[in-house]
Enzyme design. Structure first.
Site, PDB file in Angstrom:
ATOM      1  CG  ASP A   1      15.564  43.520   7.226  1.00  0.00           C
ATOM      2  OD1 ASP A   1      16.218  42.807   7.922  1.00  0.00           O
ATOM      3  OD2 ASP A   1      15.656  44.517   6.498  1.00  0.00           O
TER       4      ASP A   1
ATOM      5  CD  GLN B   1      19.770  49.796   7.436  1.00  0.00           C
ATOM      6  OE1 GLN B   1      20.335  48.795   7.167  1.00  0.00           O
ATOM      7  NE2 GLN B   1      19.337  49.974   8.557  1.00  0.00           N
TER       8      GLN B   1
ATOM      9  CE  LYS C   1      21.523  45.611   8.997  1.00  0.00           C
ATOM     10  NZ  LYS C   1      20.387  46.327   8.466  1.00  0.00           N
TER      11      LYS C   1
END
Ligand code: NAP
Length: 288
Positions: free
Chosen positions: A120, A97, A53
């Site tokens: 997200d 994460q 990422k």
């Protein structure tokens, strides 16, 4: 059958070029999109995802900060960091994460993220907007959005199609089902208790597997000419990355199929970049 391989890597590269131009336009206005990534503990797969990422951010000109927190950190300390990042105007998106260590309540962490920085799209309110069909105006969850984009750019029609999704997770299956309904498909969502999985899959014009079980989808489960999207990421006996779909056999029947690797994975990362730039753009619009 002439099967089309849905090259997610290539489409993701095209999208990155578009995002790069968007980032340049924002920079001309003095806005630099910024992504903050929080990783807790030593999960090796998570570390690879975070590295990818960060690299993708660099490719398109998004600034990125990675916060590597030790496994035993308290929930309060993570929330304190998120609160600080929520207020930081140089940060457009915050990503925590997953998975998190067992002593951390994932839901509380997600709720702590500012809705406008929830790139997200895990926050219940952002997911609620998709439920109401308002998603396009806000963030879209990255993997489902990547799947819709790969179909769109490959000119695979969704309206009126029978879509079967295998897997009902909050990250992939469920939001994808909502987005497919919003896009005009007739959707069936299967799970580990589903009866007659093969029969259900055979009804699919578009079959999507998001399970995490190598070889689950075999050729006898796929209708001739169906489009097949493989979200699964599994390691086979040789340690090679494979999907849920028996690619070599299913590709003889399907009209289109995503490979693993190089299918949905790269698209997921690109959607994260898109959400980060969207957040920065919304911020710029508010200033002007
Ligand atoms: P998850 O939370 O473990 O969910 C898996 C789903 O599959 C569950 O709904 C489960 O049903 C269902 N399932 C399990 N065995 C089944 C079976 N035999 N038949 C039918 N359904 C079955 O996983 P996830 O987070 O959604 O991820 C799924 C896969 O996609 C994993 O391999 C993951 O690594 C991969 N993934 C890839 C990307 C990408 O960018 N490429 C992104 C996210 C995830 P129950 O609900 O009944 O347990």
């Amino acid at each position: 059958m002439d099967t089309k391989i849905l090259d997610g890597k290539k489409i993701a590269q095209e999208l990155k070029t578009e995002i790069k131009s968007e980032v340049l336009r924002l920079k001309e206005k003095g806005i630099v999109p910024g992504l903050a990534v929080i990783i807790v503990g030593e999960d090796s797969a998570s570390k690879i995802y975070v590295k990818n990422k960060k690299r993708a951010c660099e490719e398109v000109g998004i600034s990125s900060e990675v916060y590597e927190l030790e496994e035993k950190i308290s929930q309060e300390e993570i929330i304190k960091l998120i609160t600080k990042l929520n207020k930081d105007e140089t940060i457009s998106g915050i990503l925590v994460q997953l998975p998190l260590p067992k002593h951390i309540d994932k839901e509380k962490i997600i709720l702590a993220i500012d809705l406008k920085k929830d790139v997200d799209c895990f926050h219940p309110e952002n997911i609620g907007k998709i439920f109401l069909g308002l998603g396009q105006e806000f963030f879209l969850p990255c993997t489902p959005a990547g799947i819709l984009e790969i179909l769109k750019r490959s000119e695979i029609e969704i309206i009126g199609k029978d879509v079967v999704i295998v897997g009902r997770s909050n990250i992939v299956g469920k939001p994808l089902a909502l987005m497919m309904i919003n896009a005009g498909a007739t959707v069936t969502v299967c799970n580990s208790k589903t009866k007659n999985l093969k029969e259900k899959c055979l009804g699919a014009d578009i079959l999507i597997s998001a399970v995490g079980h190598a070889g689950l989808i075999t050729a006898d489960m796929v209708k001739q000419g169906a489009a097949v999207v493989d979200v699964g990421m599994n390691r086979n006996n040789e340690g090679k990355l494979v999907g849920d779909v028996d690619f070599s056999e299913v590709s003889k029947i399907a009209s289109a199929i995503t490979p693993v690797p190089g299918g949905v994975g790269p698209m997921t990362v690109v959607e994260l970049l898109k959400n980060t730039v969207k957040s920065a753009k919304d911020f710029a619009d508010k200033l002007s």
